[in-house]
Design a protein around this motif. Structure first.
Motif, PDB file in Angstrom:
ATOM      1  N   LEU A  31     -13.347   6.798  -8.483  1.00 28.81           N
ATOM      2  CA  LEU A  31     -12.259   7.694  -8.103  1.00 28.81           C
ATOM      3  C   LEU A  31     -12.596   8.581  -6.915  1.00 28.81           C
ATOM      4  N   TRP A  38       0.201   8.214 -10.341  1.00 29.11           N
ATOM      5  CA  TRP A  38      -0.381   8.243  -8.998  1.00 29.11           C
ATOM      6  C   TRP A  38      -0.391   9.671  -8.441  1.00 29.11           C
ATOM      7  N   TYR A  63      -5.796   3.787 -14.243  1.00 34.26           N
ATOM      8  CA  TYR A  63      -5.916   3.876 -12.790  1.00 34.26           C
ATOM      9  C   TYR A  63      -5.989   2.480 -12.181  1.00 34.26           C
ATOM     10  N   ARG A  64      -6.587   1.575 -12.869  1.00 40.19           N
ATOM     11  CA  ARG A  64      -6.692   0.189 -12.422  1.00 40.19           C
ATOM     12  C   ARG A  64      -5.318  -0.436 -12.193  1.00 40.19           C
ATOM     13  N   ALA A  66      -4.183   0.640  -8.861  1.00 38.64           N
ATOM     14  CA  ALA A  66      -4.981   0.075  -7.777  1.00 38.64           C
ATOM     15  C   ALA A  66      -4.551  -1.352  -7.444  1.00 38.64           C
ATOM     16  N   LYS A 102       0.809  -1.221   0.000  1.00 40.64           N
ATOM     17  CA  LYS A 102       0.000   0.000   0.000  1.00 40.64           C
ATOM     18  C   LYS A 102       0.841   1.269   0.000  1.00 40.64           C
ATOM     19  N   LYS A 135      -1.523  -1.716  -5.047  1.00 43.27           N
ATOM     20  CA  LYS A 135      -1.841  -1.099  -3.765  1.00 43.27           C
ATOM     21  C   LYS A 135      -2.983  -1.802  -3.036  1.00 43.27           C
ATOM     22  N   PHE A 195      -6.414  -2.258  -3.800  1.00 47.92           N
ATOM     23  CA  PHE A 195      -7.828  -1.871  -3.747  1.00 47.92           C
ATOM     24  C   PHE A 195      -8.522  -2.025  -5.103  1.00 47.92           C
ATOM     25  N   TYR A 196      -8.062  -2.983  -5.904  1.00 49.47           N
ATOM     26  CA  TYR A 196      -8.770  -3.301  -7.145  1.00 49.47           C
ATOM     27  C   TYR A 196      -9.922  -4.238  -6.817  1.00 49.47           C
TER      28      TYR A 196
END
Length: 351
Positions: A273, A337, A50-51, A54, A17, A57, A59-60
């Motif tokens: 988002l 990011w 953006y995926r 994610a 993360k 990190k 959070f997908y």
């Protein structure tokens, strides 16, 4: 020249993360033997979504199988084809699908769980073997950098505007886009090409001018105008509202989209988002007598149709001015990011 049997490839094996250090470059990754319906591709360029940020990190929200080669969007050159491949030939420039089994609509459960760079190994590698069903020919008017941006964001915008056939965009309609991400930028271009009037939102005065260059007629600064939904609606003929809204923010902006939508209009939910505790209740769609539609990128059939429109209208995807090298993936991830980009962030792989 002998065909490659191994490749360098980036891999994500764990979640981190705090940074993008979970991205690891591996050498001499074996390539599978070319099957009769397979295609060997030298990947020239990959663009980020953006995926992609994610996933490492953690959070997908969709199917993810680690370890995985990241990346879904790419353009490359075919080096060899299997014996039963008929629609592609050596030397063709191709783009990858986002979900390899999403061939036509409606999307199937199998297609949802076939995403490159998440469920299965993706495109951040120098060479790859793909099934011929997972590729489309790139537009002839685009170079590899430009074509590498098409897989996710532009195709999602195309699906938003054309995917619901009974409500497909027409000349004279009004379209609202949000922000300056890849889906919104492509949405402006496709809507303008269709003869629609586009209203866009942004928080940047500088980017507002760029949005107008792409085809937006009106631009609203959503930081200066928190109640932008009603303001946007007031711009439409007799204040009736928008035929199409590309909803990028999710819970944080859906309330404003509902204020702006026309009776029987379509809000297409695309992004996540802008998290918020003020998510409107589902029944608000009834109060506004509109269609709220969630989509997951688009099909191969739509990809082909979109590429035809790109060539016909000479549409050029918006690419960020900084092009990153294959070895500099982590910097590219951090650059996006930190929201330093305008347009698609692209990694050039082949020299």
């Amino acid at each position: 020249m002998a065909l490659p049997t191994t490749t360098r490839a980036w891999s994500i094996a764990e979640i981190n993360k705090d940074s993008f250090d979970s991205l690891v470059l591996k050498d001499n990754v074996p390539l599978p033997k070319l099957g009769e319906r397979d295609v060997l591709v030298q990947i020239e360029a990959v663009s980020l979504n953006y995926r992609d940020l994610a996933i490492p990190k953690g959070f997908y929200p969709f199917t993810l199988n680690l370890p995985v080669v990241p990346g879904s969007d790419s353009a490359g050159i075919i080096l060899a084809t299997g014996s039963k491949v008929t629609k592609f030939a050596k030397g063709d420039r191709v783009c990858t699908l986002f979900n390899e089994h999403h061939q036509t609509n409606p999307i199937t459960p199998e297609a949802v769980t076939s995403g490159f760079g998440g469920a299965i190994d993706g495109t951040l590698r120098e060479y790859a073997v793909f099934g011929d069903h997972a590729l489309v020919k790139a537009p002839s008017t685009l170079n590899a950098i430009e074509a590498s941006t098409l897989t996710c964001a532009p195709l999602t915008a195309w699906n938003a505007l054309y995917g619901l056939q009974s409500k497909a965009i027409k000349a004279g309609e009004w379209v609202l886009t949000q922000g300056t991400g890849g889906v919104s930028l492509s949405g402006i271009q496709f809507a303008a090409a269709a003869g629609a009037t586009v209203v866009a939102t942004t928080s940047s005065k500088e980017k507002a001018e760029e949005l107008k260059k792409l085809g937006a007629t009106h631009v609203i600064n959503y930081r200066e105008t928190p109640n932008w939904g009603e303001v946007a609606r007031s711009l439409t003929p007799e204040g009736t509202g928008f035929d199409h809204i590309l909803e990028i923010g999710g819970p944080g902006s859906l309330e404003q989209s509902l204020k702006a939508i026309k009776l029987e209009g379509v809000i297409t939910i695309i992004g996540f988002l802008a998290p918020s505790d003020k998510q409107p209740p589902l029944m608000d769609a009834l109060n506004h007598v509109c269609i709220v539609r969630g989509i997951f990128v688009g099909s191969k059939q739509q990809f082909v149709e979109m590429n035809r429109a790109i060539d016909s209208n000479k549409i050029k995807p918006v690419v960020d001015s900084n092009i990153f090298s294959f070895e500099d993936i982590k910097t590219a991830y951090q650059y996006q990011w930190d929201q330093k980009h305008y347009g698609k962030v692209v990694i050039k792989i082949a020299n």
